[in-house]
Every structure is written in C-alpha cells, then in structure tokens.
Design a protein around this motif. Structure first.
Motif, PDB file in Angstrom:
ATOM      1  N   ILE A  97      38.045  41.556  38.240  1.00 39.91           N
ATOM      2  CA  ILE A  97      38.693  42.790  37.753  1.00 39.91           C
ATOM      3  C   ILE A  97      37.639  43.844  37.431  1.00 39.91           C
ATOM      4  O   ILE A  97      37.781  45.023  37.776  1.00 39.91           O
ATOM      5  CB  ILE A  97      39.550  42.498  36.510  1.00 39.91           C
ATOM      6  CG1 ILE A  97      40.754  41.628  36.873  1.00 39.91           C
ATOM      7  CG2 ILE A  97      40.031  43.811  35.863  1.00 39.91           C
ATOM      8  CD1 ILE A  97      41.568  41.178  35.686  1.00 39.91           C
ATOM      9  N   GLY A  98      36.572  43.409  36.760  1.00 35.66           N
ATOM     10  CA  GLY A  98      35.512  44.340  36.384  1.00 35.66           C
ATOM     11  C   GLY A  98      34.846  45.008  37.565  1.00 35.66           C
ATOM     12  O   GLY A  98      34.334  46.131  37.451  1.00 35.66           O
ATOM     13  N   ALA A 119      31.781  38.869  31.126  1.00 30.14           N
ATOM     14  CA  ALA A 119      31.757  38.689  32.585  1.00 30.14           C
ATOM     15  C   ALA A 119      32.309  39.929  33.274  1.00 30.14           C
ATOM     16  O   ALA A 119      31.743  40.418  34.264  1.00 30.14           O
ATOM     17  CB  ALA A 119      32.560  37.452  32.977  1.00 30.14           C
ATOM     18  N   GLY A 120      33.428  40.452  32.743  1.00 33.65           N
ATOM     19  CA  GLY A 120      34.032  41.639  33.334  1.00 33.65           C
ATOM     20  C   GLY A 120      33.167  42.871  33.207  1.00 33.65           C
ATOM     21  O   GLY A 120      33.032  43.655  34.151  1.00 33.65           O
ATOM     22  N   VAL A 139      38.774  49.702  31.245  1.00 38.72           N
ATOM     23  CA  VAL A 139      39.739  49.883  30.164  1.00 38.72           C
ATOM     24  C   VAL A 139      40.537  48.595  29.953  1.00 38.72           C
ATOM     25  O   VAL A 139      40.755  48.155  28.819  1.00 38.72           O
ATOM     26  CB  VAL A 139      40.702  51.050  30.468  1.00 38.72           C
ATOM     27  CG1 VAL A 139      41.844  51.097  29.454  1.00 38.72           C
ATOM     28  CG2 VAL A 139      39.946  52.376  30.449  1.00 38.72           C
ATOM     29  N   LEU A 140      40.952  47.972  31.050  1.00 39.41           N
ATOM     30  CA  LEU A 140      41.714  46.727  30.962  1.00 39.41           C
ATOM     31  C   LEU A 140      40.892  45.621  30.311  1.00 39.41           C
ATOM     32  O   LEU A 140      41.395  44.875  29.466  1.00 39.41           O
ATOM     33  CB  LEU A 140      42.156  46.288  32.363  1.00 39.41           C
ATOM     34  CG  LEU A 140      42.946  44.980  32.457  1.00 39.41           C
ATOM     35  CD1 LEU A 140      44.218  45.068  31.644  1.00 39.41           C
ATOM     36  CD2 LEU A 140      43.259  44.643  33.910  1.00 39.41           C
ATOM     37  N   VAL A 161      48.349  34.756  30.182  1.00 41.58           N
ATOM     38  CA  VAL A 161      48.900  34.623  31.528  1.00 41.58           C
ATOM     39  C   VAL A 161      48.494  35.825  32.380  1.00 41.58           C
ATOM     40  O   VAL A 161      48.118  35.694  33.542  1.00 41.58           O
ATOM     41  CB  VAL A 161      50.437  34.499  31.484  1.00 41.58           C
ATOM     42  CG1 VAL A 161      51.034  34.556  32.898  1.00 41.58           C
ATOM     43  CG2 VAL A 161      50.835  33.196  30.809  1.00 41.58           C
ATOM     44  N   LEU A 162      48.571  37.025  31.799  1.00 39.55           N
ATOM     45  CA  LEU A 162      48.244  38.249  32.529  1.00 39.55           C
ATOM     46  C   LEU A 162      46.801  38.263  33.018  1.00 39.55           C
ATOM     47  O   LEU A 162      46.502  38.750  34.101  1.00 39.55           O
ATOM     48  CB  LEU A 162      48.483  39.472  31.636  1.00 39.55           C
ATOM     49  CG  LEU A 162      49.916  39.972  31.503  1.00 39.55           C
ATOM     50  CD1 LEU A 162      49.989  41.082  30.482  1.00 39.55           C
ATOM     51  CD2 LEU A 162      50.454  40.448  32.840  1.00 39.55           C
ATOM     52  N   LEU A 163      45.902  37.726  32.238  1.00 39.45           N
ATOM     53  CA  LEU A 163      44.483  37.808  32.578  1.00 39.45           C
ATOM     54  C   LEU A 163      43.880  36.432  32.870  1.00 39.45           C
ATOM     55  O   LEU A 163      42.720  36.163  32.570  1.00 39.45           O
ATOM     56  CB  LEU A 163      43.709  38.498  31.449  1.00 39.45           C
ATOM     57  CG  LEU A 163      44.058  39.971  31.290  1.00 39.45           C
ATOM     58  CD1 LEU A 163      43.436  40.552  30.032  1.00 39.45           C
ATOM     59  CD2 LEU A 163      43.596  40.759  32.504  1.00 39.45           C
ATOM     60  N   GLY A 164      44.672  35.572  33.471  1.00 37.86           N
ATOM     61  CA  GLY A 164      44.129  34.333  33.985  1.00 37.86           C
ATOM     62  C   GLY A 164      44.158  33.163  33.036  1.00 37.86           C
ATOM     63  O   GLY A 164      43.691  32.078  33.383  1.00 37.86           O
TER      64      GLY A 164
END
Length: 277
Positions: free
Chosen positions: A204-205, A232-233, A214-215, A188-191
């Motif tokens: 985000i990247g 991708a990031g 880092v994330l 959920v946090l990352l899509g």
C-alpha cells in the motif's frame, strides 16, 4: 451510513486548522530548501546522510527531485534509497495534526533516519554504480502537488483541502469496515494483525499517491495497523518519486529498485511486528 459519514466528517474537520498550519510550515521549509541551492548541494555531498535528512521533509518534491538527479547520474543509488526510506510523504503531516501524537513523529523519524543511512551505506558498498556528485542543482519540483501554485498561502490552502478529502475518505472507509465487520473490521481492511500485515502495508505504501501515506498513518492512529506494519508502509512510501524512475530509467532497473525497497521495508516491518507489534 449517514451517521458514519457525519461522525467521520466531525473527526476530520476538527484537525483541519492544525493541518493547515503544519502544511504551511512544511511549504515554507521546502521553499527555503528550493532557494538555498548552496545548502542543498552541501547536504547532497553528504550522500547517504544528506539523503536521509532531506527525506524527512514531508514533501513529495524531495523524492521527485532526487529521483530526477539519480536518473541523470548525479547521486548514488544509496542516497536515493536513503531519501525513499526516510520519507513519509503526507503521513507526518497527518500525525502532526494530532498534538497528542507529536512524540510519535520523533519515534518515526528517529527510527527511519538511522535505518535509511545504514541501508544506503550498505547499498553503496555492495552495489557499484557511477558515483557522480551534485554541482549547483536545486530542487525544482513541478509535480502536481508542489509546483502548481506559487503563492505559499494558496498552495497550502489547496494542499490542505486535498489532504482533508483524502483523510475523510480514509477515515470513512475504516469506519465503514469497522461497522460492517465488527471490532476486527479494521484489521480485516488492512490485512489483519498477522505477520502478513507488514507485507500488505508495504505494498500500500508503494502506491504513488497521497492516499497511501494517509491510509497508513490514519490506519495506525485508529488501531488498524501495528507499529511494525506502519513502519513497513512508510519505509516503502516514495510519494511521486517512483513515477520519475519509471519515466526516466529502463523498466528492469526500476523494478529492481522497487524490489530492493520492498525487501528492506518488509524485513524491517516484520522484525518490528514481532518485537513490538
């Protein structure tokens, strides 16, 4: 909440010594590149291939330096994109702090370098720009992360402390999400682990901060991101290089470079998402 904070701290603190050694080695390697202007020039003359090889050094100074050189007309757009696509900023350092994940670094580099070279060559073939060559320039990065402390031990220690803080905040956010949302909280946090996740990861990247890489790295290590989304990031991650383009180039040109970088990152991420997850 207190238990989550303590657990997150314990997860991070045990890798700090390894993190420091990795950063110390990286700073030493970057210092060699900084001093070796002749060797740097030789790499730069390799254009796209040289850009991809320079890009794998996990230091924001590389992308900053090459962005400056591109804005001054010394290198091609293909070389700049090769540097951006091959780079991973702090991600390789974070992953390298986990000895059991060292093979993952080889996979990332082994994937990103050929992709960066192929994309750079294709860009140079299809987008015609002035193709000046580098003459005697070295890397002279004065960005906040690379140029503030001249002593390598002090610089590495400060860098480690800052990165540890970023890492702790990232792990804490992920742990809180998992605690509140349950087993699917990380997704959920990352899509969510859907075809849209590589798009979210790529956006985000692109954020010019240590936190973004880092994330992405920690999100993959903790199972929040699939391999395609992580790639991708990391492909979209340029460190502080993108800020140089905003400062030195017309807005329209900079936005065009960003869209091109995003398109490549998302395309590769989606292909890998459906191929391997």
């Amino acid at each position: 909440m207190a238990e989550i904070m303590i657990d997150s701290f314990q997860d991070v603190v045990k890798i700090v010594p390894i993190l420091f050694l990795v950063i110390l080695f990286t700073n030493w390697l970057t210092g060699k590149v900084n001093k070796g202007t002749e060797n740097f020039s030789r790499l730069a003359r390799l254009d796209v291939v040289g850009g991809a090889l320079l890009g794998i050094i996990p230091q924001c100074g590389i992308s900053v330096a090459l962005a400056k050189l591109y804005s001054n007309g010394y290198i091609t757009l293909g070389m700049l994109m090769a540097v951006f696509l091959a780079g991973s900023d702090e991600a390789l350092i974070v992953i390298g702090a986990h000895p059991d994940k060292l093979f993952l670094i080889l996979i990332i580099i082994g994937s990103k370098v050929p992709l960066a070279v192929a994309a750079g060559l294709l860009i140079n073939l299809t987008i015609k720009e002035r193709r000046n060559r580098l003459k005697g320039c070295g890397i002279d990065c004065d960005c906040p992360k690379c140029g503030k402390y001249k002593n390598i031990l002090v610089n590495s220690l400060v860098h480690t402390l800052k990165l540890t803080l970023f890492l702790y905040v990232t792990v804490l956010i992920i742990e809180i999400g998992a605690d509140h949302f349950g087993e699917e909280g990380l997704y959920v946090l990352l899509g969510g682990n859907t075809f849209l996740q590589p798009v979210v990861a790529s956006l985000i990247g692109m954020i010019p901060s240590c936190f973004s890489s880092v994330l992405i790295a920690e999100g993959f290590l903790q199972g929040a991101l699939g391999f395609g989304s992580m790639m991708a990031g990391l492909l979209a991650n340029t460190g502080f290089g993108i800020l140089v383009l905003f400062k030195e180039l017309p807005l329209k040109k900079t936005l065009g470079i960003i869209l091109l970088l995003q398109a490549i990152s998302i395309l590769v991420g989606e292909v890998l998402h459906f191929a391997v997850g």
